[in-house]
Design a protein around this motif. Sequence first.
Motif, PDB file in Angstrom:
ATOM      1  N   TRP A   1       1.679   6.094  -7.150  1.00 21.41           N
ATOM      2  CA  TRP A   1       0.553   6.863  -7.685  1.00 21.41           C
ATOM      3  C   TRP A   1       0.901   8.354  -7.718  1.00 21.41           C
ATOM      4  N   LEU A   2       1.523   8.838  -6.660  1.00 19.56           N
ATOM      5  CA  LEU A   2       1.933  10.244  -6.635  1.00 19.56           C
ATOM      6  C   LEU A   2       2.940  10.532  -7.755  1.00 19.56           C
ATOM      7  N   ALA A   3       3.906   9.636  -7.926  1.00 19.99           N
ATOM      8  CA  ALA A   3       4.898   9.812  -8.992  1.00 19.99           C
ATOM      9  C   ALA A   3       4.237   9.767 -10.366  1.00 19.99           C
TER      10      ALA A   3
ATOM     11  N   LEU B   1       0.837  -1.201   0.000  1.00 23.05           N
ATOM     12  CA  LEU B   1       0.000   0.000   0.000  1.00 23.05           C
ATOM     13  C   LEU B   1       0.873   1.254   0.000  1.00 23.05           C
ATOM     14  N   ALA B   2       1.882   1.293   0.862  1.00 25.60           N
ATOM     15  CA  ALA B   2       2.788   2.448   0.918  1.00 25.60           C
ATOM     16  C   ALA B   2       3.513   2.636  -0.410  1.00 25.60           C
ATOM     17  N   PHE B   3       3.990   1.547  -0.984  1.00 27.59           N
ATOM     18  CA  PHE B   3       4.692   1.593  -2.267  1.00 27.59           C
ATOM     19  C   PHE B   3       3.755   2.084  -3.365  1.00 27.59           C
ATOM     20  N   GLY B   4       2.510   1.610  -3.329  1.00 29.39           N
ATOM     21  CA  GLY B   4       1.530   1.998  -4.327  1.00 29.39           C
ATOM     22  C   GLY B   4       1.158   3.466  -4.258  1.00 29.39           C
TER      23      GLY B   4
ATOM     24  N   VAL C   1       4.389  13.189 -12.314  1.00 31.93           N
ATOM     25  CA  VAL C   1       5.500  13.177 -13.262  1.00 31.93           C
ATOM     26  C   VAL C   1       5.102  12.516 -14.590  1.00 31.93           C
ATOM     27  N   PHE C   2       4.656  11.260 -14.515  1.00 31.23           N
ATOM     28  CA  PHE C   2       4.414  10.494 -15.740  1.00 31.23           C
ATOM     29  C   PHE C   2       3.252  11.051 -16.562  1.00 31.23           C
ATOM     30  N   PHE C   3       2.110  11.283 -15.944  1.00 29.78           N
ATOM     31  CA  PHE C   3       0.966  11.786 -16.698  1.00 29.78           C
ATOM     32  C   PHE C   3       1.263  13.126 -17.374  1.00 29.78           C
ATOM     33  N   PRO C   4       1.886  14.080 -16.679  1.00 31.44           N
ATOM     34  CA  PRO C   4       2.241  15.314 -17.386  1.00 31.44           C
ATOM     35  C   PRO C   4       3.207  15.073 -18.559  1.00 31.44           C
ATOM     36  N   LEU C   5       4.140  14.124 -18.402  1.00 28.99           N
ATOM     37  CA  LEU C   5       5.092  13.847 -19.485  1.00 28.99           C
ATOM     38  C   LEU C   5       4.415  13.307 -20.741  1.00 28.99           C
ATOM     39  N   ILE C   6       3.307  12.589 -20.585  1.00 29.37           N
ATOM     40  CA  ILE C   6       2.634  12.047 -21.770  1.00 29.37           C
ATOM     41  C   ILE C   6       1.455  12.918 -22.201  1.00 29.37           C
ATOM     42  N   GLY C   7       1.387  14.132 -21.652  1.00 22.08           N
ATOM     43  CA  GLY C   7       0.416  15.101 -22.125  1.00 22.08           C
ATOM     44  C   GLY C   7      -0.948  15.090 -21.463  1.00 22.08           C
ATOM     45  N   LEU C   8      -1.090  14.388 -20.342  1.00 24.52           N
ATOM     46  CA  LEU C   8      -2.387  14.318 -19.683  1.00 24.52           C
ATOM     47  C   LEU C   8      -2.541  15.343 -18.558  1.00 24.52           C
ATOM     48  N   GLY C   9      -1.460  15.996 -18.179  1.00 25.20           N
ATOM     49  CA  GLY C   9      -1.498  16.930 -17.060  1.00 25.20           C
ATOM     50  C   GLY C   9      -1.412  16.185 -15.745  1.00 25.20           C
ATOM     51  N   PRO C  10      -1.248  16.911 -14.642  1.00 23.69           N
ATOM     52  CA  PRO C  10      -1.161  16.269 -13.325  1.00 23.69           C
ATOM     53  C   PRO C  10      -2.422  15.445 -13.029  1.00 23.69           C
TER      54      PRO C  10
END
Length: 151
Positions: free
Chosen positions: A99-101, A92-95, A105-114
């Motif tokens: 999810w925060l990362a 759960l902690a790892f997840g 980070v990832f969603f904004p990089l692929i154009g979806l925004g935070p």
Amino acid sequence: MTKHWLWKAGIAGFCGSLAHTLLMYLKARTGLLPAFQPYESLQAALSHMLGSRIPPIVPWALSFLNGATILSFAFGHLYPSLPGRSGLAKGLAFGVAGWLAMGLVFFPLIGLGPFAAGLGLGVTPALFSLAMILAYSLVLGAVYGALEERK
């Protein structure tokens, strides 16, 4: 000692990746959140970066392999340091950290925004992405914890 956690992480990561893949399959089959297609967004971003068409299987394979190897090995390495007493709590902690990362980070990089806010669908994509990550990380943690108890 290194071999000890590597094989556990690999098995747990494979199981977590299967759980994640099953959730994404169910999403596709039921038509849930049709405007939120993170794999298609990743495919488009990769195609744009590389300047050529990327087959749809590539983002799925990258996700599966990342979960079955890189993330699971990171989890196995961090396992003793993660908060919680059980594999499930550690998952759960790892997840939540993942999810925060992913959201910041990832969603904004692929154009979806935070947290995929750029899609204009409110909090639903953020909540579903949390479910995506938790499907993986809770199974990862539970399986790793069970294997760890078998010492």
